[in-house]
Design a protein around this motif. Structure first.
Motif, PDB file in Angstrom:
ATOM      1  N   GLN A   1      -2.386  46.874 -45.107  1.00  0.00           N
ATOM      2  CA  GLN A   1      -1.969  45.980 -44.026  1.00  0.00           C
ATOM      3  C   GLN A   1      -1.800  44.578 -44.593  1.00  0.00           C
ATOM      4  OE1 GLN A   1      -5.565  46.869 -41.815  1.00  0.00           O
ATOM      5  NE2 GLN A   1      -4.397  47.796 -40.158  1.00  0.00           N
ATOM      6  N   ILE A   2      -0.968  43.769 -43.919  1.00  0.00           N
ATOM      7  CA  ILE A   2      -0.770  42.403 -44.399  1.00  0.00           C
ATOM      8  C   ILE A   2      -0.358  41.506 -43.248  1.00  0.00           C
ATOM      9  CG2 ILE A   2       1.650  42.783 -45.018  1.00  0.00           C
ATOM     10  CD1 ILE A   2       1.149  40.959 -47.488  1.00  0.00           C
ATOM     11  N   TYR A   3      -0.867  40.284 -43.289  1.00  0.00           N
ATOM     12  CA  TYR A   3      -0.472  39.239 -42.336  1.00  0.00           C
ATOM     13  C   TYR A   3       0.089  38.083 -43.148  1.00  0.00           C
ATOM     14  CZ  TYR A   3      -1.115  35.013 -39.474  1.00  0.00           C
ATOM     15  OH  TYR A   3      -0.921  33.800 -38.824  1.00  0.00           O
ATOM     16  N   ILE A   4       1.367  37.781 -42.927  1.00  0.00           N
ATOM     17  CA  ILE A   4       2.039  36.680 -43.620  1.00  0.00           C
ATOM     18  C   ILE A   4       1.933  35.419 -42.762  1.00  0.00           C
ATOM     19  CG2 ILE A   4       4.249  35.805 -44.459  1.00  0.00           C
ATOM     20  CD1 ILE A   4       3.223  37.994 -46.216  1.00  0.00           C
ATOM     21  N   HIS A   5       1.487  34.336 -43.379  1.00  0.00           N
ATOM     22  CA  HIS A   5       1.342  33.077 -42.631  1.00  0.00           C
ATOM     23  C   HIS A   5       2.132  31.964 -43.306  1.00  0.00           C
ATOM     24  CE1 HIS A   5      -0.567  30.071 -40.040  1.00  0.00           C
ATOM     25  NE2 HIS A   5      -0.566  29.298 -41.112  1.00  0.00           N
ATOM     26  N   GLY A   6       2.785  31.163 -42.475  1.00  0.00           N
ATOM     27  CA  GLY A   6       3.501  29.991 -42.966  1.00  0.00           C
ATOM     28  C   GLY A   6       3.307  28.819 -42.020  1.00  0.00           C
ATOM     29  N   ASP A   7       3.623  27.634 -42.514  1.00  0.00           N
ATOM     30  CA  ASP A   7       3.408  26.410 -41.747  1.00  0.00           C
ATOM     31  C   ASP A   7       4.543  25.448 -42.070  1.00  0.00           C
ATOM     32  OD1 ASP A   7       2.440  23.734 -41.022  1.00  0.00           O
ATOM     33  OD2 ASP A   7       0.508  24.711 -40.685  1.00  0.00           O
ATOM     34  N   SER A   8       5.055  24.783 -41.054  1.00  0.00           N
ATOM     35  CA  SER A   8       6.170  23.859 -41.269  1.00  0.00           C
ATOM     36  C   SER A   8       5.772  22.655 -42.123  1.00  0.00           C
ATOM     37  CB  SER A   8       6.720  23.378 -39.923  1.00  0.00           C
ATOM     38  OG  SER A   8       5.714  22.712 -39.183  1.00  0.00           O
TER      39      SER A   8
ATOM     40  N   ASP B   1      17.151  40.791 -39.291  1.00  0.00           N
ATOM     41  CA  ASP B   1      16.294  39.607 -39.224  1.00  0.00           C
ATOM     42  C   ASP B   1      15.616  39.583 -37.863  1.00  0.00           C
ATOM     43  OD1 ASP B   1      15.063  37.222 -39.972  1.00  0.00           O
ATOM     44  OD2 ASP B   1      16.921  36.349 -40.745  1.00  0.00           O
ATOM     45  N   ARG B   2      14.794  38.587 -37.680  1.00  0.00           N
ATOM     46  CA  ARG B   2      14.044  38.456 -36.436  1.00  0.00           C
ATOM     47  C   ARG B   2      14.063  37.003 -35.988  1.00  0.00           C
ATOM     48  NH1 ARG B   2      12.367  40.963 -31.956  1.00  0.00           N
ATOM     49  NH2 ARG B   2      10.273  40.419 -31.299  1.00  0.00           N
ATOM     50  N   ARG B   3      14.448  36.780 -34.730  1.00  0.00           N
ATOM     51  CA  ARG B   3      14.493  35.416 -34.218  1.00  0.00           C
ATOM     52  C   ARG B   3      13.125  34.980 -33.699  1.00  0.00           C
ATOM     53  NH1 ARG B   3      19.260  32.892 -30.360  1.00  0.00           N
ATOM     54  NH2 ARG B   3      18.720  30.704 -30.723  1.00  0.00           N
ATOM     55  N   LYS B   4      12.436  35.868 -33.005  1.00  0.00           N
ATOM     56  CA  LYS B   4      11.111  35.548 -32.498  1.00  0.00           C
ATOM     57  C   LYS B   4      10.131  35.483 -33.669  1.00  0.00           C
ATOM     58  CE  LYS B   4      11.732  37.624 -27.934  1.00  0.00           C
ATOM     59  NZ  LYS B   4      11.250  38.656 -26.979  1.00  0.00           N
TER      60      LYS B   4
ATOM     61  N   GLN C   1      10.364  22.700 -46.686  1.00  0.00           N
ATOM     62  CA  GLN C   1      11.614  22.344 -47.359  1.00  0.00           C
ATOM     63  C   GLN C   1      12.844  22.857 -46.605  1.00  0.00           C
ATOM     64  OE1 GLN C   1      11.214  23.700 -51.387  1.00  0.00           O
ATOM     65  NE2 GLN C   1       9.607  22.225 -51.876  1.00  0.00           N
ATOM     66  N   GLY C   2      12.625  23.402 -45.376  1.00  0.00           N
ATOM     67  CA  GLY C   2      13.749  23.763 -44.527  1.00  0.00           C
ATOM     68  C   GLY C   2      14.128  25.224 -44.513  1.00  0.00           C
ATOM     69  N   GLU C   3      13.455  26.064 -45.318  1.00  0.00           N
ATOM     70  CA  GLU C   3      13.812  27.481 -45.334  1.00  0.00           C
ATOM     71  C   GLU C   3      13.243  28.180 -44.100  1.00  0.00           C
ATOM     72  OE1 GLU C   3      11.820  26.102 -47.658  1.00  0.00           O
ATOM     73  OE2 GLU C   3      12.626  26.415 -49.687  1.00  0.00           O
ATOM     74  N   TYR C   4      14.077  29.022 -43.474  1.00  0.00           N
ATOM     75  CA  TYR C   4      13.617  29.829 -42.347  1.00  0.00           C
ATOM     76  C   TYR C   4      12.963  31.109 -42.866  1.00  0.00           C
ATOM     77  CZ  TYR C   4      15.977  26.999 -38.802  1.00  0.00           C
ATOM     78  OH  TYR C   4      16.352  25.977 -37.961  1.00  0.00           O
ATOM     79  N   VAL C   5      11.856  31.476 -42.236  1.00  0.00           N
ATOM     80  CA  VAL C   5      11.105  32.662 -42.646  1.00  0.00           C
ATOM     81  C   VAL C   5      10.854  33.552 -41.437  1.00  0.00           C
ATOM     82  CG1 VAL C   5       8.899  33.512 -43.560  1.00  0.00           C
ATOM     83  CG2 VAL C   5       9.976  31.488 -44.571  1.00  0.00           C
TER      84      VAL C   5
ATOM     85  N   PHE D   1       9.798  30.871 -38.329  1.00  0.00           N
ATOM     86  CA  PHE D   1       9.392  29.478 -38.481  1.00  0.00           C
ATOM     87  C   PHE D   1      10.081  28.889 -39.710  1.00  0.00           C
ATOM     88  CE2 PHE D   1       6.021  32.211 -40.234  1.00  0.00           C
ATOM     89  CZ  PHE D   1       6.065  31.855 -41.578  1.00  0.00           C
ATOM     90  N   LYS D   2       9.995  27.566 -39.823  1.00  0.00           N
ATOM     91  CA  LYS D   2      10.645  26.856 -40.926  1.00  0.00           C
ATOM     92  C   LYS D   2       9.565  26.271 -41.839  1.00  0.00           C
ATOM     93  CE  LYS D   2      14.192  24.218 -39.915  1.00  0.00           C
ATOM     94  NZ  LYS D   2      14.992  23.040 -39.484  1.00  0.00           N
TER      95      LYS D   2
END
Length: 666
Positions: free
Chosen positions: A545-552, A514-517, A524-528, A520-521
């Motif tokens: 290539q791919i860029y994954i984006h998420g938002d709290s 896994d990666r800590r740096k 619904q509280g899941e860490y990604v 993000f969450k």
């Protein structure tokens, strides 16, 4: 199945709650960390050792000069003696220009023979080289020159025009040394009191100017050798100060592995094709290891599209690359196998399966299949490879196994970061169990620290889990002129937190899980951990290539995806409903909503196949026809996504993806 143990606990280490005991290379049975070799106190000494081992007239550095038709000719070589003499002239020239010992000298260029000559020159006279990624952009170049107070910059011709535009803002830079001829119109553009000169002019100044080269200045192991700026996936580059000891201890640790038979022997019969940026610590360490063992280094002609030509001409025995390079090789070979069809395709698949199964027994050679099936793959790399190393980012087990099976040679995977001088650990040559990045090299030690908020603990069963910390003789001393950031990175006992979550397996190898740096969450509280997901998806042949984006504030992920054009067209051709569109231009295909849906189905199925959780699979994708690159500021020079830059560039598209995704689920 091997039962070998590759790392051991440091003898006598105390028990600290929430931490594992530190682990070191199993070679270091006395518990002591590897330092520099006796009598080798700086990187100039390392070159001299290589010259002693190979002989002064042995080949050292090679390049491909252009002929009258601007076509590359065969490799031309400088001997160890010639390299040493040129380095002395260059370092002496820098000194005469006012760059005394510990002055900072910039190197702004892609890999080429002059790059190494300038770096060696700095070693002779104690100057500190400051390499710059040649594609970082001019704002970063200006920042590095100002922060380190460079007095001289060595630059490749293609970078000169852009540099001249900002030179006036760098009053401390009195001299710019150009690798090649200087256009007449450029001479007049130098600021008042500053000068342009060629590398030949500098060497002549160092050698003559009315007297012989100045006396050499010997640096000590603890003296700064270089300031390596991290390219940064999230912000402005910062300069890690690395001593001669950082590199010398890495060289000696590798030598110990060689002496114990865990890395193939290296000598002047070996030759390496320099592909990765020399401003990156991995390639720099490889050069140091090879030079210190008397091996040869050949430079590519400067065009990554022509690397295959350079491989054919040089026929390297050592090749170091990043996963993206090896992923592409893997995908291309398998595509050709499937296109061939029939008995040939079946035979390749069968032979691959047999040899892959044998990897579990510690063997990657086969008396028949290596000659009948895989010889053609080896010939694509010149037919002489003895050592292949993948580093700078995780590589999938499928691709790593593929390399071991088809190349039938020693294939290693390394782990590290700029702050620990690149490779801090690497797999053993006889360890063919994919999935780990090996134990620490002998100059470093590892420990895990519990991360309760992510539910990773060192007392987890069957193996401890936690964040990896590194300490040793390869760790950097400071971020240049940034004491607060340094204090945040190195704790009071000298340990560096890597941000990587992992475990030690039954062999004592470190396994990244896994990666800590950059974590993000979701709403619904899941860490990604987006980087882990991106690694999984870039193993898919259809995804380049791919860029994954998420938002709290959002409950789902979205993705910006660059498709592999060749494989995308094959998928479209195989589709019952849109096969007739396969010949359309790529940018048109990327805007076609039916093609987007096709890719969305592939993204979903690939995620499920690789055991991604539902929330880890993007719910909407945008197809980008323009690849991520260093030039458009989306990739670092080591081919990692710059997350802040990607977020800024695609902010409007990301908002539209979320709007559509939320509308569809409403």
């Amino acid at each position: 199945m091997t039962t070998a143990i590759y790392s051991i606990e440091v003898p006598g280490a105390p028990v600290v709650p929430g931490e594992t005991k530190p682990r070191i290379d199993s070679i270091n049975v006395d518990g002591k960390l590897t330092t520099n070799m006796d009598g080798v106190n700086n990187m100039h000494d390392n070159l001299l050792l290589g010259m002693k081992l190979a002989g002064p007239n042995a080949r050292c550095l090679g390049y491909r000069p252009m002929n009258g038709n601007n076509e590359p000719g065969p490799y031309k070589w400088m001997t160890f003696k010639e390299v040493k003499e040129s380095a002395t002239d260059i370092g002496s020239g820098f000194t005469k220009l006012g760059a005394s010992a510990k002055s900072r000298v910039g190197i702004f260029s892609a890999n080429r023979i002059e790059w190494s000559l300038v770096d060696y020159g700095c070693c002779v006279y104690g100057q500190i080289s400051v390499p710059m990624y040649d594609t970082l952009g001019m704002e970063a170049v200006k920042h590095m020159a100002e922060e380190t107070e460079m007095v001289v910059i060595a630059i490749s011709p293609e970078k000169l025009t852009e540099f001249l535009k900002l030179w006036a803002d760098l009053p401390l830079v009195k001299t710019v040394v150009v690798f090649g001829e200087i256009p007449k119109e450029s001479v007049a553009l130098a600021p008042e009191g500053a000068q342009l000169m060629t590398l030949d002019n500098l060497m002549e100044l160092g050698k003559n100017d009315g007297h012989a080269p100045l006396p050499e200045i010997s640096a000590g192991p603890s003296d700064a050798y270089t300031i390596c700026y991290t390219s940064g996936t999230t912000g402005r580059p910062k300069g890690a100060v690395l001593s001669h000891m950082c590199f010398l201890s890495t060289v000696n640790a590798a030598r110990n592995r060689i002496n114990h038979g865990h890395i193939p022997t290296l000598d002047n019969s070996d030759v390496h094709l320099s592909i990765l940026p020399l401003a990156h610590c991995l390639e720099r360490c490889i050069h140091a290891i090879l030079s210190g063992n008397g091996a040869r280094i050949g430079f590519n002609q400067g065009d990554m599209r022509k690397v295959v030509e350079d491989i054919g001409e040089l026929r390297p025995t050592v090749l170091v690359g990043v996963p993206r390079i090896f992923n592409r090789i893997h995908d291309q070979v398998w595509a050709q196998v499937k296109a061939r069809g029939g008995i040939a395709s079946s035979l390749f698949s069968y032979a691959h399966g047999v040899k892959r199964a044998n990897l579990k027994m510690g063997s990657n050679t086969h008396w028949l299949w290596d000659r009948v099936v895989f010889k053609a793959v080896r010939e694509r790399f010149g037919g002489r490879l003895r050592l292949v190393i993948s580093g700078a980012a995780p590589i999938s087990a499928d691709v790593l196994d593929f390399l071991r099976v088809t190349l039938s040679t020693t294939v290693l995977e390394g782990y590290g970061m700029t702050e620990v001088t690149g490779p801090s650990g690497v797999t053993y040559g006889g360890d063919m169990q994919a999935g780990s990045v090996g134990p620490p090299l002998g100059n470093s030690m590892y420990k895990l620290v519990s991360v309760p908020d992510m539910n990773y603990k060192v007392d987890d069963k069957p193996n401890p889990r936690g964040e990896l910390y590194i300490k040793g003789n390869s760790t950097f001393s400071e971020y240049y002129k940034q004491p607060e950031l340094t204090a945040e990175t190195i704790d009071t006992d000298g340990w560096i937190a890597t941000g990587d979550i992992g475990t030690f397996n039954e062999h004592g190898n470190f396994v990244v899980i896994d990666r800590r740096k950059n974590m993000f969450k979701l709403a619904q509280g899941e860490y990604v951990t987006p980087e882990r997901i991106e690694i999984i998806y870039t193993d898919c042949p259809v995804i380049e290539q791919i860029y994954i984006h998420g938002d709290s504030l959002q409950s789902t992920l979205v993705a910006i995806l660059v498709p592999n054009e060749e494989f995308l067209r094959r998928e479209i051709e195989g589709s019952f409903t849109i096969s007739e569109r396969a010949s359309k231009p790529l940018n048109n295909l990327c805007m076609d909503q039916d093609v987007v849906q096709l890719m969305m189905n592939i993204v979903k199925s690939w995620g499920q196949k690789n055991d991604l959780k539902g929330f880890e699979i993007p719910k909407a994708v945008y197809l980008e026809s323009d690849p991520f690159s260093v030039e458009n500021n989306i990739m670092t020079p080591t081919l990692k996504v710059k997350r802040l830059a990607a977020k800024a560039r695609y902010s409007q598209i990301i908002a539209e993806l979320y709007a559509k995704s939320n509308s569809d689920s409403a």
